[in-house]
Design an enzyme around this catalytic site. Structure first.
Site, mmCIF file in Angstrom:
data_model
loop_
_atom_site.group_PDB
_atom_site.id
_atom_site.type_symbol
_atom_site.label_atom_id
_atom_site.label_comp_id
_atom_site.label_asym_id
_atom_site.label_seq_id
_atom_site.Cartn_x
_atom_site.Cartn_y
_atom_site.Cartn_z
ATOM 1 N N ARG A 1 51.750 35.151 52.109
ATOM 2 C CA ARG A 1 51.196 34.732 53.389
ATOM 3 C C ARG A 1 50.779 33.260 53.353
ATOM 4 N NH1 ARG A 1 49.995 39.977 51.966
ATOM 5 N NH2 ARG A 1 49.620 41.483 53.640
ATOM 6 N N ASP B 1 46.553 35.242 57.513
ATOM 7 C CA ASP B 1 46.959 36.258 56.538
ATOM 8 C C ASP B 1 47.986 37.215 57.120
ATOM 9 O OD1 ASP B 1 44.621 37.054 58.106
ATOM 10 O OD2 ASP B 1 44.725 38.950 57.028
#
Length: 474
Positions: A188, A255
């Site tokens: 991420r 994220d």
């Protein structure tokens, strides 16, 4: 279970731990009271050589998480992230883990990632579980997005786990499940942010090289701005495809965005019923930060946070240049996405832009009467669908100045593979949609009567539609 390869097409390649122990934690899955197989995606499984598993083997690997051959076992990944633009250094895989990595039939490195598999060091007091309804919703979101040509993770497996969960935002107790998604990377933006937060230029550099070599190998080794440029391009394509699909992700935190530009982790998602720029998916998004029309802004903001993390290992100016490529890339990809949705070929930048503008204007003018998805269904293939569209249930909506501009712009473009219009899909009066009322109806049948027929029927229809809509239906 004997460690035999599932099939000759199965090619395990666990690479995340190449980074070292600082990037994840070995964990164990929860011991569930039951493992009832509810969804098994054999088409996705075939792409990584897992379709030959028996149901018993499937449940062992994706319900009890006995490691697949050649895999080291579950790892909870560490990362940070901005959540609604507030930095949170206490994130990480709190109810999931990386279960396996393997090459697919196109040579890409793919992950098996879980959701609802139990507590990890990053659970922050939560139970690490997933509601069955949440699992069903993710299965539906991924199937619809894949059918519409959006780069997305695929729901590989959904297994009901026999626990009664208490939740404050839905009727409780509620049923539980564990989901396994097949995704092209769980690295991420927040994975880079964590390394930068720790002030570890060496970790940032190692992660760039790891992600570059595995996911963007066309970028030269050591070219951090080039790596960022590749992520920007992939993210622009993803965002454009969301917009063309009328999709609202709902939670575009750093994220929830990855380096391959593949959509994943579907929580409070929605599809637009009709053109509405301020439409939000999450009830807690009270300011509309991640509203439909603000998604490009949200993704660009997240990319700037990634760029900020990369400043530890690269000069600011070339990183800024890479970030500045998002706007042009997004517009280019948006034109391509709308052409694909309408099933027509490119006629050059100017004509393609006219069609994009005219399509959005017609949707805006149509208001609540003209639903998002039916417009693309009615006019798929351009002029070849004019009789079908004008004689169909929305024929009376197709009139006026905005429609005339749309029709002229559309008719400039030739159909792309016009034979697709012969499919039975287009003999129906209505397209496949994924509006919230249908989602709730599918769940209600499961919740009230344990009736999975509506879900399986919807997935079958989406697969039929995918084969028609897609230029590459394999």
């Amino acid at each position: 279970m004997r460690p035999m390869p599932p099939s000759s097409a199965y090619r395990p390649e666990p690479r995340f731990l190449d980074l070292g122990e600082a990037w994840g934690d070995a964990v164990r899955a929860a011991d569930f009271p039951a493992t009832i197989l509810r969804v098994r995606n054999d088409r996705a499984a075939a792409s990584v050589g897992l379709d030959t598993l028996t149901d018993a083997e499937w449940t062992a690997h994706f319900g009890r998480f006995e490691p697949l051959p050649g895999q080291p076992g579950p790892v909870a990944m560490r990362y940070h992230g901005h959540q609604f633009r507030t930095y949170n250094p206490d994130l990480g895989d709190g109810r999931g883990f990386l279960a396996a990595q393997m090459r697919d039939d196109r040579g890409r490195l793919l992950d098996l990632g879980t959701k609802g598999s139990g507590q990890t060091p990053w659970s922050r007091g939560a139970d690490g579980r997933l509601t069955l309804k949440g699992g069903v919703r993710e299965v539906l979101a991924a199937a619809m997005l894949e059918a519409l040509g959006v780069p997305t993770s695929r729901a590989l497996s959904l297994i009901e786990t026999g626990e009664a969960l208490e939740r404050g935002d839905e009727p409780s107790p509620t049923r539980s499940a564990v989901l396994v998604r097949l995704s092209h990377s769980h690295v991420r933006f927040g994975t880079f942010q964590r390394a930068a937060y720790l002030g570890r230029a060496d970790m940032v550099e190692a992660l760039v090289e790891h992600a570059r070599s595995l996911y963007h190998p066309d970028v030269a080794a050591g070219d951090t701005p080039g790596f960022l440029r590749a992520v920007v391009e992939a993210s622009a394509r993803l965002t454009a495809r969301w917009i063309s699909a009328g999709f609202v992700h709902g939670v575009l935190n750093t994220d929830n965005l990855n380096v391959t530009g593949e959509s994943f982790d579907y929580g409070p998602w929605r599809f637009l019923p009709h053109y509405e720029p301020g439409f939000t998916a999450a009830y807690f998004d009270q300011t509309g930060l991640y509203a439909f029309a603000r998604q490009p802004e949200a993704v660009f903001w997240a990319l700037t946070q990634l760029g900020g993390a990369l400043k530890l290992v690269a000069a600011a100016e070339p990183l800024t240049d890479a970030l500045n490529g998002f706007g042009p890339a997004y517009i280019r990809e948006l034109r391509a996405a709308f052409l694909a949705r309408l099933g027509v070929s490119s006629l050059g930048e100017a004509a393609d832009q006219r069609l994009l503008d005219a399509t959005l204007a017609l949707l805006r003018e149509g208001g609540e009467a003209l639903r998002w998805e039916p417009l693309f269904f009615d006019w798929f293939g351009g002029f070849a669908s004019s009789a079908r569209a004008l004689q169909g249930p929305r024929g009376k909506l197709y009139q006026g100045e905005a429609f005339d501009v749309f029709r002229f712009a559309l008719f400039e473009h030739a159909p792309d593979r016009p034979e697709r219009l012969e499919a039975p899909t287009f003999a129906a009066a209505e397209p496949e949609e994924m509006l919230i009322d249908e989602v709730e109806s599918i769940w209600a049948a499961i919740d009230a009567d344990d009736d999975w027929t509506p879900l399986y029927a919807k997935l079958a229809r989406l697969e039929t539609a995918r084969q028609v809509w897609s230029l590459n239906p394999a």
